[in-house]
Design a protein around this motif. Sequence first.
Motif, mmCIF file in Angstrom:
data_model
loop_
_atom_site.group_PDB
_atom_site.id
_atom_site.type_symbol
_atom_site.label_atom_id
_atom_site.label_comp_id
_atom_site.label_asym_id
_atom_site.label_seq_id
_atom_site.Cartn_x
_atom_site.Cartn_y
_atom_site.Cartn_z
ATOM 1 N N VAL A 72 0.839 -1.203 0.000
ATOM 2 C CA VAL A 72 0.000 0.000 0.000
ATOM 3 C C VAL A 72 0.873 1.251 0.000
ATOM 4 C CG1 VAL A 72 -1.693 1.301 1.340
ATOM 5 C CG2 VAL A 72 -1.932 -1.166 1.089
ATOM 6 N N ILE A 73 1.895 1.262 0.842
ATOM 7 C CA ILE A 73 2.797 2.425 0.911
ATOM 8 C C ILE A 73 3.529 2.600 -0.404
ATOM 9 C CG2 ILE A 73 4.885 3.299 2.033
ATOM 10 C CD1 ILE A 73 3.824 1.983 4.617
ATOM 11 N N LEU A 74 4.000 1.519 -0.994
ATOM 12 C CA LEU A 74 4.713 1.595 -2.267
ATOM 13 C C LEU A 74 3.810 2.110 -3.388
ATOM 14 C CD1 LEU A 74 7.432 0.974 -3.617
ATOM 15 C CD2 LEU A 74 6.543 -1.297 -4.132
ATOM 16 N N ILE A 75 2.590 1.612 -3.467
ATOM 17 C CA ILE A 75 1.642 2.061 -4.498
ATOM 18 C C ILE A 75 1.326 3.538 -4.329
ATOM 19 C CG2 ILE A 75 -0.757 1.848 -5.277
ATOM 20 C CD1 ILE A 75 -0.472 -1.191 -4.635
ATOM 21 N N GLU A 76 1.051 3.960 -3.098
ATOM 22 C CA GLU A 76 0.739 5.372 -2.856
ATOM 23 C C GLU A 76 1.930 6.262 -3.175
ATOM 24 O OE1 GLU A 76 -0.619 5.548 1.164
ATOM 25 O OE2 GLU A 76 -2.655 4.952 0.616
ATOM 26 N N PHE A 77 3.139 5.840 -2.824
ATOM 27 C CA PHE A 77 4.332 6.628 -3.110
ATOM 28 C C PHE A 77 4.540 6.782 -4.613
ATOM 29 C CE2 PHE A 77 8.829 6.853 -4.206
ATOM 30 C CZ PHE A 77 9.175 8.036 -3.569
ATOM 31 N N ILE A 78 4.401 5.707 -5.352
ATOM 32 C CA ILE A 78 4.608 5.760 -6.809
ATOM 33 C C ILE A 78 3.591 6.697 -7.459
ATOM 34 C CG2 ILE A 78 4.426 4.401 -8.936
ATOM 35 C CD1 ILE A 78 5.711 2.076 -7.317
ATOM 36 N N PHE A 79 2.337 6.585 -7.087
ATOM 37 C CA PHE A 79 1.321 7.463 -7.665
ATOM 38 C C PHE A 79 1.544 8.916 -7.271
ATOM 39 C CE2 PHE A 79 -1.039 3.660 -8.700
ATOM 40 C CZ PHE A 79 -1.734 4.023 -9.831
ATOM 41 N N ALA A 80 1.880 9.176 -6.005
ATOM 42 C CA ALA A 80 2.099 10.551 -5.545
ATOM 43 C C ALA A 80 3.315 11.164 -6.230
ATOM 44 C CB ALA A 80 2.277 10.582 -4.032
ATOM 45 N N TYR A 81 4.401 10.421 -6.330
ATOM 46 C CA TYR A 81 5.615 10.945 -6.964
ATOM 47 C C TYR A 81 5.382 11.224 -8.445
ATOM 48 C CZ TYR A 81 10.486 11.390 -8.309
ATOM 49 O OH TYR A 81 11.669 11.852 -8.814
ATOM 50 N N THR A 82 4.726 10.292 -9.122
ATOM 51 C CA THR A 82 4.439 10.482 -10.556
ATOM 52 C C THR A 82 3.521 11.679 -10.772
ATOM 53 O OG1 THR A 82 4.654 8.098 -10.874
ATOM 54 C CG2 THR A 82 3.548 9.345 -12.611
ATOM 55 N N LEU A 83 2.488 11.796 -9.969
ATOM 56 C CA LEU A 83 1.564 12.923 -10.088
ATOM 57 C C LEU A 83 2.268 14.245 -9.815
ATOM 58 C CD1 LEU A 83 -1.446 13.516 -10.649
ATOM 59 C CD2 LEU A 83 -1.783 13.473 -8.195
ATOM 60 N N GLU A 84 3.141 14.265 -8.822
ATOM 61 C CA GLU A 84 3.890 15.483 -8.502
ATOM 62 C C GLU A 84 4.811 15.881 -9.650
ATOM 63 O OE1 GLU A 84 5.614 18.773 -6.852
ATOM 64 O OE2 GLU A 84 3.816 17.735 -6.196
ATOM 65 N N LEU A 114 4.602 14.982 -12.908
ATOM 66 C CA LEU A 114 3.919 15.240 -14.175
ATOM 67 C C LEU A 114 2.929 16.400 -14.110
ATOM 68 C CD1 LEU A 114 3.188 11.603 -15.386
ATOM 69 C CD2 LEU A 114 5.040 13.126 -16.090
ATOM 70 N N VAL A 115 2.297 16.612 -12.966
ATOM 71 C CA VAL A 115 1.254 17.630 -12.866
ATOM 72 C C VAL A 115 1.608 18.716 -11.860
ATOM 73 C CG1 VAL A 115 -1.175 18.015 -12.307
ATOM 74 C CG2 VAL A 115 -0.518 15.956 -13.522
ATOM 75 N N GLY A 116 1.948 18.316 -10.648
ATOM 76 C CA GLY A 116 2.131 19.263 -9.556
ATOM 77 C C GLY A 116 3.179 20.327 -9.814
ATOM 78 N N THR A 172 1.032 24.221 -5.484
ATOM 79 C CA THR A 172 1.248 22.771 -5.450
ATOM 80 C C THR A 172 0.245 22.106 -4.520
ATOM 81 O OG1 THR A 172 3.607 23.089 -5.884
ATOM 82 C CG2 THR A 172 2.941 20.960 -5.009
ATOM 83 N N VAL A 173 0.042 22.685 -3.355
ATOM 84 C CA VAL A 173 -0.950 22.142 -2.416
ATOM 85 C C VAL A 173 -2.344 22.210 -3.027
ATOM 86 C CG1 VAL A 173 -2.044 22.519 -0.170
ATOM 87 C CG2 VAL A 173 0.438 22.637 -0.381
ATOM 88 N N PHE A 174 -2.643 23.315 -3.700
ATOM 89 C CA PHE A 174 -3.938 23.503 -4.353
ATOM 90 C C PHE A 174 -4.200 22.419 -5.395
ATOM 91 C CE2 PHE A 174 -6.129 25.409 -8.047
ATOM 92 C CZ PHE A 174 -7.363 25.658 -7.482
ATOM 93 N N LEU A 175 -3.158 21.967 -6.090
ATOM 94 C CA LEU A 175 -3.319 20.932 -7.112
ATOM 95 C C LEU A 175 -3.249 19.513 -6.542
ATOM 96 C CD1 LEU A 175 -1.083 22.412 -9.947
ATOM 97 C CD2 LEU A 175 -3.565 22.232 -9.942
ATOM 98 N N MET A 176 -2.322 19.283 -5.627
ATOM 99 C CA MET A 176 -2.058 17.920 -5.183
ATOM 100 C C MET A 176 -3.090 17.384 -4.192
ATOM 101 S SD MET A 176 0.473 16.705 -6.839
ATOM 102 C CE MET A 176 0.881 15.278 -5.850
#
Length: 109
Positions: free
Chosen positions: A31-43, A45-47, A77-81
């Motif tokens: 769960v931690i690994l999946i959340e980290f990968i998605f958060a890092y990728t989103l940050e 690419l988008v954030g 960044t906070v507004f988007l993430m």
Amino acid sequence: MEVNGETSVLKAINAQGGVYMFGHMLPIWAVILIEFIFAYTLECLVGSPFSFKIASKIFNPADTHPYTMETAVICATVFLMCPSMSLLAAFFYYPYYEGFNILTLLANG
């Protein structure tokens, strides 16, 4: 911990079989690994790219004090993430065993 009679949170999670994610019980490390990968990728690419663009529309980077500009970028960044990660978490932890309903997804988000 009260339900399982365990002495720590990690032991209680392991006793119940993990954390419910994507319709399955997964171990906490997954769960931690999946959340980290998605958060890092989103940050990445988008954030980061869009937060600087948003801050640059409000403040001119050449004329604005660096602390003010950095604070504006952080706020953008906070507004988007925050909404983005909340939406992803709604999909991650959705109770798929009950079927899918968009209203339930939005209520959980």
